[in-house]
Motif scaffolding. Sequence first.
Motif, PDB file in Angstrom:
ATOM      1  N   ARG A  91      14.619   4.639   4.570  1.00 25.91           N
ATOM      2  CA  ARG A  91      16.074   4.607   4.763  1.00 25.91           C
ATOM      3  C   ARG A  91      16.425   4.137   6.167  1.00 25.91           C
ATOM      4  N   ALA A  92      15.498   4.302   7.102  1.00 25.89           N
ATOM      5  CA  ALA A  92      15.718   3.875   8.486  1.00 25.89           C
ATOM      6  C   ALA A  92      15.126   2.492   8.761  1.00 25.89           C
ATOM      7  N   ALA A 131       0.835  -1.207   0.000  1.00 27.43           N
ATOM      8  CA  ALA A 131       0.000   0.000   0.000  1.00 27.43           C
ATOM      9  C   ALA A 131       0.871   1.260   0.000  1.00 27.43           C
ATOM     10  N   LEU A 132       1.927   1.264   0.793  1.00 27.30           N
ATOM     11  CA  LEU A 132       2.836   2.406   0.817  1.00 27.30           C
ATOM     12  C   LEU A 132       3.474   2.609  -0.549  1.00 27.30           C
ATOM     13  N   PHE A 133       3.926   1.509  -1.159  1.00 29.66           N
ATOM     14  CA  PHE A 133       4.556   1.576  -2.472  1.00 29.66           C
ATOM     15  C   PHE A 133       3.584   2.161  -3.492  1.00 29.66           C
ATOM     16  N   ARG A 134       2.338   1.699  -3.471  1.00 26.64           N
ATOM     17  CA  ARG A 134       1.303   2.204  -4.390  1.00 26.64           C
ATOM     18  C   ARG A 134       1.069   3.691  -4.165  1.00 26.64           C
ATOM     19  N   ASP A 135       0.933   4.080  -2.905  1.00 25.54           N
ATOM     20  CA  ASP A 135       0.694   5.490  -2.593  1.00 25.54           C
ATOM     21  C   ASP A 135       1.865   6.361  -3.053  1.00 25.54           C
ATOM     22  N   MET A 136       3.083   5.856  -2.879  1.00 27.62           N
ATOM     23  CA  MET A 136       4.260   6.598  -3.318  1.00 27.62           C
ATOM     24  C   MET A 136       4.290   6.714  -4.845  1.00 27.62           C
ATOM     25  N   TYR A 179      12.351  18.891  -2.701  1.00 28.69           N
ATOM     26  CA  TYR A 179      11.279  18.950  -3.701  1.00 28.69           C
ATOM     27  C   TYR A 179      10.432  17.681  -3.791  1.00 28.69           C
ATOM     28  N   CYS A 180      10.923  16.569  -3.283  1.00 32.48           N
ATOM     29  CA  CYS A 180      10.216  15.287  -3.436  1.00 32.48           C
ATOM     30  C   CYS A 180       9.072  15.172  -2.432  1.00 32.48           C
ATOM     31  N   HIS A 181       7.882  14.954  -2.947  1.00 32.83           N
ATOM     32  CA  HIS A 181       6.708  14.809  -2.081  1.00 32.83           C
ATOM     33  C   HIS A 181       6.686  13.468  -1.362  1.00 32.83           C
ATOM     34  N   ASN A 182       7.597  12.578  -1.721  1.00 31.58           N
ATOM     35  CA  ASN A 182       7.756  11.300  -1.025  1.00 31.58           C
ATOM     36  C   ASN A 182       8.937  11.330  -0.054  1.00 31.58           C
ATOM     37  N   ALA A 183       9.512  12.491   0.195  1.00 29.13           N
ATOM     38  CA  ALA A 183      10.720  12.586   1.024  1.00 29.13           C
ATOM     39  C   ALA A 183      10.517  11.975   2.413  1.00 29.13           C
ATOM     40  N   GLY A 184       9.405  12.253   3.050  1.00 32.28           N
ATOM     41  CA  GLY A 184       9.149  11.693   4.380  1.00 32.28           C
ATOM     42  C   GLY A 184       9.136  10.181   4.369  1.00 32.28           C
ATOM     43  N   GLU A 185       8.447   9.617   3.399  1.00 33.03           N
ATOM     44  CA  GLU A 185       8.373   8.159   3.282  1.00 33.03           C
ATOM     45  C   GLU A 185       9.748   7.578   2.934  1.00 33.03           C
TER      46      GLU A 185
END
Length: 142
Positions: free
Chosen positions: A134-135, A89-94, A123-129
């Motif tokens: 990365r963690a 689901a996260l991958f799809r949303d991203m 600039y990336c709207h997926n930066a938080g995800e």
Amino acid sequence: MNLSLEQAGGTFLSRVFGWVAKAWETTAEADMIAALDDETIRRIAKDCNIQPDQLLELAKAGPDAADEMPYMMRELGIDPMEVETRFKALFRDMQITCAQCSNKAECRHDLAEGTAVEAFSGYCHNAGELNALRATPTVLAE
């Protein structure tokens, strides 16, 4: 590398024809989806677990609209296949977020220049995800 004008023109023209064909195909697919009745669009969107308006926007964006995402993930040391497997689901949303992004030129430039790791969060709207991934040791590339 020296190309003759004819060779360069042929390559250029073939690329232009390729772009036109791809644009026509994308437009035709978007038009086909938009021509469906509301109930069919609603069912397809439900099957994809997205909203009907998102389905129409994604169809307009075309099948390659989120191509930058796996490249960005790899650049950040994230294995896109692991993310897709473990967090569907996260991958799809991203992917949806990436497909609708208006910062593609900057993203592509940074990926090509090798500066994406330093710049993407601006600039990336997926930066938080992406930073959360990365963690997450289970999705990091080896």
